[in-house]
Scaffold this motif. Sequence first.
Motif, PDB file in Angstrom:
ATOM      1  N   PHE A  42       0.719  -1.071  -0.024  1.00  0.00           N
ATOM      2  CA  PHE A  42      -0.214   0.094  -0.097  1.00  0.00           C
ATOM      3  C   PHE A  42       0.733   1.285  -0.077  1.00  0.00           C
ATOM      4  CE2 PHE A  42      -2.350  -3.393   2.311  1.00  0.00           C
ATOM      5  CZ  PHE A  42      -3.252  -3.552   1.465  1.00  0.00           C
ATOM      6  N   PRO A  43       0.265   2.309  -0.570  1.00  0.00           N
ATOM      7  CA  PRO A  43       1.035   3.541  -0.548  1.00  0.00           C
ATOM      8  C   PRO A  43       1.098   4.274   0.803  1.00  0.00           C
ATOM      9  CG  PRO A  43      -1.160   3.977  -1.356  1.00  0.00           C
ATOM     10  CD  PRO A  43      -1.029   2.431  -1.183  1.00  0.00           C
ATOM     11  N   THR A  44       1.782   5.254   1.237  1.00  0.00           N
ATOM     12  CA  THR A  44       2.165   5.913   2.233  1.00  0.00           C
ATOM     13  C   THR A  44       0.940   6.515   2.974  1.00  0.00           C
ATOM     14  OG1 THR A  44       4.074   6.662   1.558  1.00  0.00           O
ATOM     15  CG2 THR A  44       3.394   7.698   3.626  1.00  0.00           C
ATOM     16  N   TRP A  45      -0.158   7.107   2.209  1.00  0.00           N
ATOM     17  CA  TRP A  45      -1.317   7.722   2.686  1.00  0.00           C
ATOM     18  C   TRP A  45      -2.277   6.551   3.269  1.00  0.00           C
ATOM     19  CZ3 TRP A  45      -5.333   7.548  -0.971  1.00  0.00           C
ATOM     20  CH2 TRP A  45      -4.932   7.015  -2.337  1.00  0.00           C
ATOM     21  N   LEU A  46      -2.204   5.405   2.706  1.00  0.00           N
ATOM     22  CA  LEU A  46      -3.014   4.270   3.298  1.00  0.00           C
ATOM     23  C   LEU A  46      -2.437   3.010   3.761  1.00  0.00           C
ATOM     24  CD1 LEU A  46      -5.453   4.018  -0.115  1.00  0.00           C
ATOM     25  CD2 LEU A  46      -5.734   4.896   2.074  1.00  0.00           C
ATOM     26  N   ARG A  47      -1.200   3.228   4.083  1.00  0.00           N
ATOM     27  CA  ARG A  47      -0.302   2.140   4.509  1.00  0.00           C
ATOM     28  C   ARG A  47      -0.691   1.558   5.640  1.00  0.00           C
ATOM     29  NH1 ARG A  47       4.856   3.927   3.359  1.00  0.00           N
ATOM     30  NH2 ARG A  47       4.527   2.675   1.306  1.00  0.00           N
ATOM     31  N   SER A  48      -1.007   2.446   6.923  1.00  0.00           N
ATOM     32  CA  SER A  48      -1.409   1.807   8.135  1.00  0.00           C
ATOM     33  C   SER A  48      -2.836   1.438   7.852  1.00  0.00           C
ATOM     34  CB  SER A  48      -1.450   3.068   9.089  1.00  0.00           C
ATOM     35  OG  SER A  48      -1.877   2.638  10.324  1.00  0.00           O
ATOM     36  N   THR A  49      -3.781   2.082   7.073  1.00  0.00           N
ATOM     37  CA  THR A  49      -5.047   1.468   6.911  1.00  0.00           C
ATOM     38  C   THR A  49      -5.184   0.261   6.126  1.00  0.00           C
ATOM     39  OG1 THR A  49      -5.863   3.932   6.720  1.00  0.00           O
ATOM     40  CG2 THR A  49      -7.230   2.280   5.818  1.00  0.00           C
ATOM     41  N   GLY A  50      -4.322   0.223   5.145  1.00  0.00           N
ATOM     42  CA  GLY A  50      -4.324  -1.105   4.357  1.00  0.00           C
ATOM     43  C   GLY A  50      -3.914  -2.216   5.359  1.00  0.00           C
ATOM     44  N   THR A  51      -2.724  -2.113   5.804  1.00  0.00           N
ATOM     45  CA  THR A  51      -1.907  -3.078   6.693  1.00  0.00           C
ATOM     46  C   THR A  51      -3.024  -3.434   7.741  1.00  0.00           C
ATOM     47  OG1 THR A  51       0.229  -2.056   6.509  1.00  0.00           O
ATOM     48  CG2 THR A  51      -0.049  -3.602   8.368  1.00  0.00           C
ATOM     49  N   SER A  52      -3.705  -2.398   8.395  1.00  0.00           N
ATOM     50  CA  SER A  52      -4.749  -2.886   9.578  1.00  0.00           C
ATOM     51  C   SER A  52      -5.653  -3.691   8.811  1.00  0.00           C
ATOM     52  CB  SER A  52      -5.023  -1.814  10.126  1.00  0.00           C
ATOM     53  OG  SER A  52      -6.026  -1.978  11.192  1.00  0.00           O
ATOM     54  N   PHE A  53      -6.304  -3.326   7.855  1.00  0.00           N
ATOM     55  CA  PHE A  53      -7.405  -3.973   7.148  1.00  0.00           C
ATOM     56  C   PHE A  53      -7.006  -5.704   7.046  1.00  0.00           C
ATOM     57  CE2 PHE A  53      -9.682  -5.836   3.463  1.00  0.00           C
ATOM     58  CZ  PHE A  53     -10.846  -5.604   3.856  1.00  0.00           C
ATOM     59  N   CYS A  54      -5.976  -5.751   6.228  1.00  0.00           N
ATOM     60  CA  CYS A  54      -5.298  -7.086   6.096  1.00  0.00           C
ATOM     61  C   CYS A  54      -5.229  -7.991   7.201  1.00  0.00           C
ATOM     62  CB  CYS A  54      -4.039  -7.044   5.272  1.00  0.00           C
ATOM     63  SG  CYS A  54      -4.111  -6.471   3.720  1.00  0.00           S
ATOM     64  N   TYR A  55      -4.550  -7.143   8.330  1.00  0.00           N
ATOM     65  CA  TYR A  55      -4.250  -8.115   9.487  1.00  0.00           C
ATOM     66  C   TYR A  55      -5.256  -8.206  10.462  1.00  0.00           C
ATOM     67  CZ  TYR A  55      -1.120  -9.539  13.644  1.00  0.00           C
ATOM     68  OH  TYR A  55      -0.439 -10.006  14.404  1.00  0.00           O
ATOM     69  N   ASN A  56      -6.168  -7.153  10.640  1.00  0.00           N
ATOM     70  CA  ASN A  56      -7.294  -7.279  11.642  1.00  0.00           C
ATOM     71  C   ASN A  56      -8.680  -7.741  11.377  1.00  0.00           C
ATOM     72  OD1 ASN A  56      -5.733  -6.321  14.028  1.00  0.00           O
ATOM     73  ND2 ASN A  56      -5.225  -4.442  12.770  1.00  0.00           N
ATOM     74  N   VAL A  57      -9.086  -7.414  10.026  1.00  0.00           N
ATOM     75  CA  VAL A  57     -10.217  -7.874   9.638  1.00  0.00           C
ATOM     76  C   VAL A  57     -10.328  -9.415   9.929  1.00  0.00           C
ATOM     77  CG1 VAL A  57     -12.008  -8.041   7.809  1.00  0.00           C
ATOM     78  CG2 VAL A  57     -10.911  -5.980   8.344  1.00  0.00           C
ATOM     79  N   GLY A  58      -9.212 -10.031   9.498  1.00  0.00           N
ATOM     80  CA  GLY A  58      -8.961 -11.334   9.838  1.00  0.00           C
ATOM     81  C   GLY A  58      -9.540 -12.057  11.092  1.00  0.00           C
ATOM     82  N   ARG A  59      -9.329 -10.755  12.140  1.00  0.00           N
ATOM     83  CA  ARG A  59      -9.509 -11.432  13.442  1.00  0.00           C
ATOM     84  C   ARG A  59     -11.006 -11.364  13.688  1.00  0.00           C
ATOM     85  NH1 ARG A  59      -5.206 -11.742  16.092  1.00  0.00           N
ATOM     86  NH2 ARG A  59      -3.349 -10.891  15.132  1.00  0.00           N
ATOM     87  N   PHE A  60     -11.933 -10.941  12.819  1.00  0.00           N
ATOM     88  CA  PHE A  60     -13.271 -11.027  12.942  1.00  0.00           C
ATOM     89  C   PHE A  60     -13.917 -12.300  12.688  1.00  0.00           C
ATOM     90  CE2 PHE A  60     -13.690  -6.367  12.341  1.00  0.00           C
ATOM     91  CZ  PHE A  60     -14.400  -6.019  13.739  1.00  0.00           C
ATOM     92  N   VAL A  61     -12.901 -12.967  11.607  1.00  0.00           N
ATOM     93  CA  VAL A  61     -13.169 -14.309  11.272  1.00  0.00           C
ATOM     94  C   VAL A  61     -12.555 -15.262  12.360  1.00  0.00           C
ATOM     95  CG1 VAL A  61     -12.564 -16.115   9.461  1.00  0.00           C
ATOM     96  CG2 VAL A  61     -12.806 -13.861   8.848  1.00  0.00           C
TER      97      VAL A  61
END
Length: 496
Positions: free
Chosen positions: A424-443
Amino acid sequence: MHHIDTPAQSSSPVLPGPWWRSMTRYHWFVLLVAALGWLFDCLDQQLFVLARPAVMESLIPGNSADPAVRSAQKMGGDIATSIFIAGWATGGLFFGMLGDRIGRAKTMMITILLYSLFTGLSALSVGLWDFAFYRFLTGLGVGGEFAVGVALVAEVMPNNARPYTLGLLQALSAVGNVSAAMVNLSLGLAEEQGLPYSPWRIMFLIGAIPALLALVVRRYLKEPEQWTAASTSELKEKQLGSYTALFKHPVWRKHALLGLVLGCAGVVGLWSVGFYTPDLTREIQKKPITAQVLEEFKAVHGSETMDRVLAQPQEGSAPRNPDDQKILESFEKTVKGRLSRWPSYSSIMLNIGAFFGMFGFGALSQKIGRKPTFAIALVAAFSSTVIVFLFLTELWQIFVFVPIMGFCQLSLFAGYAIYFPELFPTWLRSTGTSFCYNVGRFVAATGPIAKIGLDSIYAGSEHATRYTGATMCFVFLIGLVVLPFLPETKGKPLPE
């Protein structure tokens, strides 16, 4: 000479030779602070994993020899785990977005304070539901810290050092897990010797200590130059940390969705299978340890006395006399204290293996690429975990099989720390990383619920926990499905 808090030091040139030659004092400082934040984060997670059976025995009282009570305690532990993971996922999504909007350092300080405060408050729990509520709030901070931490390190480090430092960041988390196991082991020995307080409450109070790290973050840590530049850009200012922007762009959307599936494989596998290994070892050893302690007490008090003490009073009969009650309480405390050693040993060995696996992932992925390393790690995690859950019986196997499982399972998490920021680009890096890593936690939050269902299916078997764990191991293989559709990022700069 530059001061340690001079952000300009983060932009030093890449030097030839080993990766650490490109590192300045400020680089090492950033790595240390991020590693400590994640280390204490993992300390909190592992305190919960190790304390979970004792917490449930305390908050759902009753005779644990009664199958109904034992089932209620196990179910309570699974419910608390699901709620904790759901909080983790929620916090990850919110603070991942906030990290892109207000900055990595500010968000890291908030998340550290959050998980420290509510870990400490968990010690005051009086029932299952207030305990689960504190764990949900703790999870908010735990989930947020990872994404901002890896985004910070990824943006500050020189390109050639990035995979190694991110691998080291994850590897040092094993120190937090081992520290939690040592705390659990020490308090278990103290309980065996007659500790008057509940050890699990002391464990959670210890988990409040990381709040002090937030003071260091607030004073010395500066925002990365890449984020500062992106946050002042008129073009990107309104899109910082925007999930709409993340899913509007076809490339970032694809990376987010496929990265989510890849993340689910490891997260569900670890939290729904791997982190139940201490519970498995405790369950396996309960009968032999109880028998061993009983023989020791018979040698001191006599067989007739112990038979009388352990006999359940009949309805309408006189209660145990005070001396017998005192012996019974001492017997139960000794069994509990000795049982706590096994989960501690399991956790220590799991995380010794994890330390080498996580650093090893960074080194191997820099040689053969991110995707081939992920493929190897996913297959290895599946195979090693099945072996542990089906065949672990003896003490020596904890020191052989469990470290191998930890090496394979936890190496995936170094991969997430290295790979997700590169998607992900700088302006979405934390958002994208968190989405990949943390939405999996809902599963993953549904994992303990699925475990309850599988436990009921295998309820007629003496080895229900073994078969449940082995069945759920197939989740690791799901990650293999999406790997061909993701990009290889080895040797490429971070997207701007």
